[in-house]
Design a protein around this motif. Structure first.
Motif, PDB file in Angstrom:
ATOM      1  N   ARG A  50       0.818  -1.209   0.000  1.00 31.48           N
ATOM      2  CA  ARG A  50       0.000   0.000   0.000  1.00 31.48           C
ATOM      3  C   ARG A  50       0.855   1.263   0.000  1.00 31.48           C
ATOM      4  O   ARG A  50       1.843   1.352   0.707  1.00 31.48           O
ATOM      5  CB  ARG A  50      -0.908  -0.009   1.229  1.00 31.48           C
ATOM      6  N   ALA A  51       0.454   2.240  -0.803  1.00 37.84           N
ATOM      7  CA  ALA A  51       1.087   3.559  -0.743  1.00 37.84           C
ATOM      8  C   ALA A  51       0.003   4.565  -0.351  1.00 37.84           C
ATOM      9  O   ALA A  51      -1.044   4.621  -0.992  1.00 37.84           O
ATOM     10  CB  ALA A  51       1.687   3.923  -2.093  1.00 37.84           C
ATOM     11  N   THR A  52       0.266   5.318   0.711  1.00 39.95           N
ATOM     12  CA  THR A  52      -0.738   6.275   1.180  1.00 39.95           C
ATOM     13  C   THR A  52      -0.200   7.690   1.134  1.00 39.95           C
ATOM     14  O   THR A  52       1.002   7.906   1.195  1.00 39.95           O
ATOM     15  CB  THR A  52      -1.129   5.989   2.641  1.00 39.95           C
ATOM     16  N   ALA A  53      -1.127   8.636   1.028  1.00 38.70           N
ATOM     17  CA  ALA A  53      -0.776  10.052   1.162  1.00 38.70           C
ATOM     18  C   ALA A  53      -1.814  10.643   2.102  1.00 38.70           C
ATOM     19  O   ALA A  53      -2.972  10.785   1.732  1.00 38.70           O
ATOM     20  CB  ALA A  53      -0.817  10.735  -0.188  1.00 38.70           C
ATOM     21  N   GLY A  54      -1.392  10.937   3.332  1.00 38.09           N
ATOM     22  CA  GLY A  54      -2.359  11.382   4.326  1.00 38.09           C
ATOM     23  C   GLY A  54      -3.378  10.275   4.551  1.00 38.09           C
ATOM     24  O   GLY A  54      -3.004   9.132   4.810  1.00 38.09           O
ATOM     25  N   ASN A  55      -4.645  10.617   4.402  1.00 41.73           N
ATOM     26  CA  ASN A  55      -5.675   9.601   4.610  1.00 41.73           C
ATOM     27  C   ASN A  55      -6.018   8.828   3.345  1.00 41.73           C
ATOM     28  O   ASN A  55      -6.835   7.914   3.366  1.00 41.73           O
ATOM     29  CB  ASN A  55      -6.952  10.266   5.122  1.00 41.73           C
ATOM     30  N   THR A  56      -5.407   9.213   2.259  1.00 43.84           N
ATOM     31  CA  THR A  56      -5.776   8.599   0.983  1.00 43.84           C
ATOM     32  C   THR A  56      -4.909   7.389   0.683  1.00 43.84           C
ATOM     33  O   THR A  56      -3.697   7.431   0.876  1.00 43.84           O
ATOM     34  CB  THR A  56      -5.576   9.619  -0.160  1.00 43.84           C
ATOM     35  N   VAL A  57      -5.529   6.332   0.220  1.00 42.04           N
ATOM     36  CA  VAL A  57      -4.753   5.222  -0.301  1.00 42.04           C
ATOM     37  C   VAL A  57      -4.451   5.556  -1.750  1.00 42.04           C
ATOM     38  O   VAL A  57      -5.345   5.678  -2.579  1.00 42.04           O
ATOM     39  CB  VAL A  57      -5.535   3.891  -0.220  1.00 42.04           C
ATOM     40  N   MET A  58      -3.158   5.757  -2.028  1.00 43.26           N
ATOM     41  CA  MET A  58      -2.773   6.157  -3.385  1.00 43.26           C
ATOM     42  C   MET A  58      -2.792   4.970  -4.346  1.00 43.26           C
ATOM     43  O   MET A  58      -3.189   5.061  -5.485  1.00 43.26           O
ATOM     44  CB  MET A  58      -1.344   6.713  -3.374  1.00 43.26           C
ATOM     45  N   TYR A  59      -2.285   3.851  -3.831  1.00 37.84           N
ATOM     46  CA  TYR A  59      -2.044   2.735  -4.733  1.00 37.84           C
ATOM     47  C   TYR A  59      -1.959   1.476  -3.902  1.00 37.84           C
ATOM     48  O   TYR A  59      -1.437   1.505  -2.787  1.00 37.84           O
ATOM     49  CB  TYR A  59      -0.704   2.979  -5.457  1.00 37.84           C
ATOM     50  N   ASP A  60      -2.467   0.375  -4.424  1.00 40.63           N
ATOM     51  CA  ASP A  60      -2.463  -0.845  -3.627  1.00 40.63           C
ATOM     52  C   ASP A  60      -1.588  -1.949  -4.219  1.00 40.63           C
ATOM     53  O   ASP A  60      -1.644  -3.085  -3.785  1.00 40.63           O
ATOM     54  CB  ASP A  60      -3.895  -1.349  -3.437  1.00 40.63           C
ATOM     55  N   ARG A  61      -0.825  -1.621  -5.237  1.00 39.82           N
ATOM     56  CA  ARG A  61       0.022  -2.656  -5.833  1.00 39.82           C
ATOM     57  C   ARG A  61       1.484  -2.210  -5.929  1.00 39.82           C
ATOM     58  O   ARG A  61       2.191  -2.530  -6.877  1.00 39.82           O
ATOM     59  CB  ARG A  61      -0.508  -3.029  -7.221  1.00 39.82           C
ATOM     60  N   THR A  62       1.917  -1.445  -4.951  1.00 40.73           N
ATOM     61  CA  THR A  62       3.300  -0.974  -4.949  1.00 40.73           C
ATOM     62  C   THR A  62       4.242  -2.141  -4.671  1.00 40.73           C
ATOM     63  O   THR A  62       3.939  -3.000  -3.857  1.00 40.73           O
ATOM     64  CB  THR A  62       3.502   0.044  -3.799  1.00 40.73           C
ATOM     65  N   ASP A  63       5.369  -2.135  -5.336  1.00 38.94           N
ATOM     66  CA  ASP A  63       6.404  -3.117  -5.005  1.00 38.94           C
ATOM     67  C   ASP A  63       7.509  -2.386  -4.246  1.00 38.94           C
ATOM     68  O   ASP A  63       8.221  -1.569  -4.808  1.00 38.94           O
ATOM     69  CB  ASP A  63       6.951  -3.752  -6.289  1.00 38.94           C
ATOM     70  N   LYS A  64       7.596  -2.689  -2.950  1.00 39.89           N
ATOM     71  CA  LYS A  64       8.557  -1.965  -2.118  1.00 39.89           C
ATOM     72  C   LYS A  64       9.820  -2.774  -1.867  1.00 39.89           C
ATOM     73  O   LYS A  64      10.723  -2.323  -1.176  1.00 39.89           O
ATOM     74  CB  LYS A  64       7.920  -1.615  -0.772  1.00 39.89           C
ATOM     75  N   VAL A  65       9.837  -3.988  -2.368  1.00 33.26           N
ATOM     76  CA  VAL A  65      11.009  -4.844  -2.165  1.00 33.26           C
ATOM     77  C   VAL A  65      11.721  -4.944  -3.513  1.00 33.26           C
ATOM     78  O   VAL A  65      11.271  -5.640  -4.415  1.00 33.26           O
ATOM     79  CB  VAL A  65      10.589  -6.234  -1.651  1.00 33.26           C
ATOM     80  N   LEU A  66      12.802  -4.208  -3.656  1.00 30.39           N
ATOM     81  CA  LEU A  66      13.403  -4.039  -4.977  1.00 30.39           C
ATOM     82  C   LEU A  66      14.712  -4.803  -5.098  1.00 30.39           C
ATOM     83  O   LEU A  66      15.610  -4.659  -4.254  1.00 30.39           O
ATOM     84  CB  LEU A  66      13.662  -2.547  -5.239  1.00 30.39           C
ATOM     85  N   GLU A  67      14.799  -5.584  -6.146  1.00 26.97           N
ATOM     86  CA  GLU A  67      16.023  -6.351  -6.390  1.00 26.97           C
ATOM     87  C   GLU A  67      17.067  -5.394  -6.968  1.00 26.97           C
ATOM     88  O   GLU A  67      16.863  -4.799  -8.009  1.00 26.97           O
ATOM     89  CB  GLU A  67      15.704  -7.472  -7.385  1.00 26.97           C
ATOM     90  N   ILE A  68      18.185  -5.228  -6.268  1.00 20.67           N
ATOM     91  CA  ILE A  68      19.210  -4.302  -6.747  1.00 20.67           C
ATOM     92  C   ILE A  68      20.220  -5.033  -7.626  1.00 20.67           C
ATOM     93  O   ILE A  68      20.638  -4.529  -8.656  1.00 20.67           O
ATOM     94  CB  ILE A  68      19.927  -3.609  -5.563  1.00 20.67           C
ATOM     95  N   ASP A  69      20.635  -6.202  -7.190  1.00 18.69           N
ATOM     96  CA  ASP A  69      21.429  -7.057  -8.082  1.00 18.69           C
ATOM     97  C   ASP A  69      21.168  -8.520  -7.713  1.00 18.69           C
ATOM     98  O   ASP A  69      20.251  -8.799  -6.946  1.00 18.69           O
ATOM     99  CB  ASP A  69      22.919  -6.676  -8.058  1.00 18.69           C
ATOM    100  N   ARG A  70      21.952  -9.425  -8.243  1.00 19.32           N
ATOM    101  CA  ARG A  70      21.683 -10.852  -8.048  1.00 19.32           C
ATOM    102  C   ARG A  70      21.626 -11.243  -6.570  1.00 19.32           C
ATOM    103  O   ARG A  70      20.990 -12.212  -6.201  1.00 19.32           O
ATOM    104  CB  ARG A  70      22.774 -11.709  -8.734  1.00 19.32           C
TER     105      ARG A  70
END
Lengths: 255, 274
Positions: A50-70
């Motif tokens: 979930r990505a929120t801004a204040g009380n608003t849910v901006m987006y519900d399919r955020t990928d917060k776990v990012l592969e940087i390399d192998r």
């Protein structure tokens, strides 16, 4: 010294961490729950979507776990725009170092790179437009060990010996992790992959229970957290087809 | 001294001669597409000649190591800044060569007061799908060529032609990695042998005992090529790198370890090397 991509970008006129005008009252998306802990084969990193801004849910399919390399992953909590930019810089820095110097950047070198970016970003973080408090986890091939680190918004790095958490939902699960690891059936570091995934799902579900800014599982929408495993053989994402039955069997409460 | 145009033309001509001479002892480079990617192969003496440039780009070079290193760095810089500012899919071999290093090499070649780059460069680009691969070669004067399926670097265009003809004899599509390695190592032998022949011919011409028919007797059959390899490769290393579509992650480049190479080299040749 050659092989520094961030330096190269700056030479080309790239600016990073410039604060926006102070005092502007905008709701910036920034809440989340991310966690990482070591299990038997390596380290697990998970995050809600979930990505929120204040009380608003901006987006519900955020990928917060990012592969940087192998062998390394950055999980992000804070302002997404800055966090994604950091991830992109890191990804290119590691690639650039490896390809120019013909050797992999050491794990310590990778940690420093992230710390440096956070430091460059302090002004923006304090102005309220760019605070990021990430987790960096990976497998150190030289030492043959999994590692987890978490950062504050000023760039200080702390090693999570067993686990690391960040984001608005993290106070809830920090306690649970401590309890699990100390008095649970087995310490986190002895868990097998499936067991570790079950615990991660339960932890994120608990965080969502108490933190409105953390998204839980939405079965109707087929929406599950992101779980990645990092082992000696690299980064692997747990597919939804595996998460779904695991959630149904071991996490959802059957009344 | 070079103010007059014809003197400049003469100077560039001399430079061509000088550069041609520099590559005579060089080791040819072969790049060829196989089933799931691209294979690059050369035989090196100490300094490596195959490098990773970007997610889907690999470099093979002939010439002076310091010059090669300089151009490799400018390619790396260009590719990574572009990949960061735009996107990795905008980093294409064609753009790197045409707007990036070819003009630099040409300029250095024509500035007769300065030293030219003593390099020939091969850039292989892995396409998203099989058959979409690109192979680019740049000569020391900055002229570049683009091809599909395979490309080579060697001391002279004639030798390069001979190698490509050899590589294309059987249809090159759908080769397994093992087949591709076999073909590449034999094509390298074809090139290396032609280069040696070339320098011998020159020597014999000077002694005015040239025999134009002799060179044509050599056969390009596998046994002859393996025996040539046996004589030449003994104290050097076969260097081999892949751009493999099946490799996980964004970076598709991988250097083959000597163990892997040992398993994949043609059996007839292994017997001869051990």
């Amino acid at each position: 010294m050659q092989g520094d991509f961030f330096q190269l970008l700056k030479e080309q006129g790239y600016q990073f961490g410039v604060p926006a005008a102070a005092g502007s009252e905008v709701d910036i998306p920034n809440a989340t729950t991310i966690l990482a802990f070591k299990y038997r084969d390596g380290v697990l990193v998970a995050g809600d979507r979930r990505a929120t801004a204040g009380n608003t849910v901006m987006y519900d399919r955020t990928d917060k776990v990012l592969e940087i390399d192998r062998h390394s992953v950055m999980a992000i909590a804070g302002v997404p725009a800055t966090a994604y930019e950091m991830a992109r810089i890191l990804e290119h820095s590691f690639k650039y170092y490896r390809r120019t110097q013909l050797q992999e950047l050491s794990f310590e070198g990778k940690l420093r790179a992230l710390s440096k970016l956070l430091k460059e970003n302090v002004a923006a973080a304090l102005a309220g437009t760019g605070a990021v408090a990430p987790i960096f986890a990976g497998y150190d091939l030289e030492q043959g060990a999994a590692k987890t680190y978490f950062y504050d918004i000023l760039g200080a790095e702390f090693e999570g010996v067993e686990y690391a958490v960040s984001g608005s939902g993290s106070p809830t699960i920090r306690g649970i992790l401590h309890y699990l690891n100390t008095w649970g059936e087995q310490p986190l570091s002895e868990m097998q992959e499936e067991q570790a995934a079950i615990q991660a799902l339960r932890l994120l579900t608990s965080a969502a229970e108490f933190d409105s800014a953390t998204g839980g599982v939405n079965r109707e929408a087929n929406l599950y957290p992101v779980i990645k495993f990092i082992t000696a053989s690299g980064v692997r994402t747990m597919p939804d087809t595996q998460l779904k039955p695991l959630f149904e069997m071991k996490v959802a409460r059957h009344v | 001294m070079y103010e007059e145009p014809y003197k400049w033309v003469e100077a560039v001509g001399n430079r061509r001669q000088y550069l041609d001479e520099q590559f005579k002892q060089g080791s040819p480079v072969v790049a060829v597409a196989y089933e799931t990617g691209i294979l690059l192969l050369t035989v090196s003496k100490g300094t490596p000649k195959l490098y990773e440039i970007y997610d889907r780009l690999a470099l093979g070079g002939m010439g002076h190591p310091a010059d090669l290193e300089k151009l490799r760095f400018s390619l790396l810089e260009m590719a990574h800044v572009e990949g960061f500012n735009r996107s990795p899919s905008d980093v294409t071999g064609g753009r790197m060569v045409k707007y990036g290093i070819a003009p630099v090499i040409k300029q250095a070649f024509e500035e007769v007061f300065k030293a030219p780059f003593i390099v020939k460069i091969l850039l292989a680009e892995l396409g998203q799908k099989a058959g979409k691969d690109a192979f680019l070669t740049i000569n020391y004067d900055g002229t570049f060529e683009e091809g599909t399926h395979c490309a080579v670097l060697a001391a002279s265009p004639a030798v390069e032609q001979e190698m490509v003809t050899y590589l294309r004899q059987p249809p090159t599509e759908g080769w397994s990695l093992e087949q591709a390695i076999g073909a590449a190592v034999r094509a390298w032998a074809v090139g290396d042998r032609a280069q040696r022949r070339m320098s011998e011919d020159v020597r014999e011409n000077q002694e005015s005992k040239a025999d134009p028919t002799r060179a044509r007797d050599e056969k390009n059959d596998a046994a002859a090529l393996y025996s040539h390899l046996r004589e030449t490769v003994a104290e050097k290393t076969i260097e081999c790198a892949l751009l493999d579509r099946q490799q996980g992650g964004f970076s598709k480049y991988r250097a083959l370890t000597s163990d892997e190479l040992g398993r994949l080299l043609p059996r007839d040749m292994k017997a001869s090397l051990t």
